[in-house]
Design a protein around this motif. Structure first.
Motif, short mmCIF file in Angstrom:
data_model
loop_
_atom_site.label_atom_id
_atom_site.label_comp_id
_atom_site.label_asym_id
_atom_site.label_seq_id
_atom_site.Cartn_x
_atom_site.Cartn_y
_atom_site.Cartn_z
N SER A 1 3.48 -4.82 8.13
CA SER A 1 1.73 -4.96 8.25
C SER A 1 1.23 -5.85 6.97
O SER A 1 1.97 -6.60 6.36
CB SER A 1 1.49 -3.50 6.69
OG SER A 1 0.00 -3.06 7.25
N THR B 1 -3.33 -7.34 6.39
CA THR B 1 -4.34 -7.57 5.57
C THR B 1 -5.20 -8.31 5.53
O THR B 1 -4.42 -9.33 4.45
CB THR B 1 -5.32 -5.74 4.79
OG1 THR B 1 -6.09 -5.57 5.42
CG2 THR B 1 -4.50 -6.01 3.82
N VAL C 1 3.38 -6.92 3.28
CA VAL C 1 3.73 -5.72 2.61
C VAL C 1 5.37 -5.27 3.63
O VAL C 1 5.76 -6.02 5.10
CB VAL C 1 4.10 -4.50 2.86
CG1 VAL C 1 2.88 -4.09 1.15
CG2 VAL C 1 2.93 -3.16 3.83
N VAL D 1 6.15 -8.30 -0.81
CA VAL D 1 4.55 -7.97 -1.10
C VAL D 1 4.58 -9.59 -0.70
O VAL D 1 5.67 -10.31 -1.88
CB VAL D 1 3.55 -7.80 -1.81
CG1 VAL D 1 2.45 -8.38 -1.64
CG2 VAL D 1 3.85 -5.93 -2.02
N THR E 1 7.08 -5.40 -5.53
CA THR E 1 6.23 -4.52 -5.22
C THR E 1 6.43 -4.02 -6.64
O THR E 1 7.58 -3.56 -7.87
CB THR E 1 6.43 -3.62 -4.22
OG1 THR E 1 7.92 -3.88 -4.53
CG2 THR E 1 6.09 -4.57 -3.19
N TRP F 1 7.81 0.04 2.46
CA TRP F 1 6.68 -0.39 2.61
C TRP F 1 6.33 -0.28 3.98
O TRP F 1 6.52 -1.13 4.29
CB TRP F 1 6.09 -1.45 2.05
CG TRP F 1 6.04 -1.12 0.01
CD1 TRP F 1 6.99 -1.82 -0.62
CD2 TRP F 1 5.51 -0.04 -0.95
NE1 TRP F 1 7.30 -1.52 -1.63
CE2 TRP F 1 5.85 -0.31 -2.12
CE3 TRP F 1 4.73 0.16 -0.14
CZ2 TRP F 1 5.71 1.03 -2.97
CZ3 TRP F 1 4.18 1.04 -1.12
CH2 TRP F 1 4.68 1.37 -2.84
N SER G 1 2.56 0.00 5.82
CA SER G 1 1.30 -0.22 6.05
C SER G 1 0.68 -0.45 4.69
O SER G 1 0.44 -0.24 3.79
CB SER G 1 0.33 1.57 6.41
OG SER G 1 -0.43 0.27 6.84
N ILE G 2 -0.72 -1.87 5.11
CA ILE G 2 -1.29 -1.84 3.50
C ILE G 2 -2.67 -2.22 4.67
O ILE G 2 -3.21 -2.82 5.80
CB ILE G 2 -0.79 -2.99 3.37
CG1 ILE G 2 -1.79 -3.42 1.73
CG2 ILE G 2 -1.36 -4.45 3.68
CD1 ILE G 2 -1.38 -4.33 0.95
N ALA H 1 -1.20 0.24 -0.36
CA ALA H 1 -0.42 0.02 0.19
C ALA H 1 -0.03 1.82 0.59
O ALA H 1 0.62 2.03 -0.65
CB ALA H 1 0.90 -0.69 -0.11
#
Length: 218
Positions: free
Chosen positions: A104, A106, A115, A123, A137, A143, A145-146, A155
């Motif tokens: 993911s 963002t 992530v 990360v 992290t 992990w 989704s963020i 996240a």
């Protein structure tokens, strides 16, 4: 599918029957990426009529976002792991900070953040979507989704004891031995033997071997 209110939904026809994994919106365009298929990008100006485009390689593209005039996608299984596009149509391969399973991505506060579900550091962050730096992290877990909102990166993980992590940090990358950064900062953070604190303009010279540091934005 599309909805004007998030409650009532209407099915729409995709550009191809791929496994579409993520969609974003920016600069008047919806852009989606897929983990399989011949053309693994599709775009639409209205979310209803879609057009296929060629991605960078037959990679498992897992997530896409838009920020700072650029679409940026990450892959979960890949050779390139990152690709960028100014228009959602023509894409360029980029080198990820690590060959992790990136799930993911963002954009917020001037920073792209992704992530992963594997790797030592799960990360990675970038100011421009091109040059990436790994970050540590809160746990070596999956992990998934963020997102970014209200001054905070958040996240989520699908396993582990603590399945949520947050960050209010912004990353700044410097090159050269002597640089300066101006702005208003709160909190403290260390760059080798140098600590930034308070507000105002800070100028320093560091002999650290690392060429990046993080300023905590509070």
């Amino acid at each position: 599918m599309t909805s004007p209110d998030g409650i009532t939904w209407t099915p729409q026809t995709a550009a191809s029957a791929n496994s579409w994994s993520s969609v974003t919106y920016g600069n008047g365009l919806f852009v989606a990426v897929a983990s399989d298929g011949t053309n693994r990008v599709m775009t639409s100006t209205d979310g209803i009529t879609w057009t296929s485009h060629t991605a960078v390689g037959a990679n498992e593209w897992s997530s896409v976002t838009y920020g700072n005039g650029l679409f940026v996608a990450v892959a979960a299984y890949s050779i390139d792991y990152v690709m960028t596009s100014p228009d959602g149509i023509t894409w360029t391969a980029r080198t990820a900070a690590a060959a992790n399973w990136w799930n993911s991505i963002t954009y917020g506060n001037g920073l792209f953040v992704a992530v992963a579900s594997d790797g030592t550091k799960r990360v990675m962050a970038s100011l421009d979507g091109i040059t990436w730096t790994t970050r540590t992290t809160t746990g070596a877990i999956y992990w998934r989704s963020i997102t970014y909102g209200n001054g905070l990166f958040v996240a989520l993980a699908s396993d582990g004891s603590n399945r949520v992590m947050t960050s209010a940090s912004a990353a700044v990358t410097f090159s050269g031995s002597s640089q300066s950064v101006s702005g208003t900062f709160t909190g403290t953070n260390a760059f080798s033997n140098v600590t930034l604190s308070g507000s105002g303009t800070k100028t320093f010279t560091s002999n650290a071997s690392s060429s990046d540091f993080t300023i905590d934005s509070g």
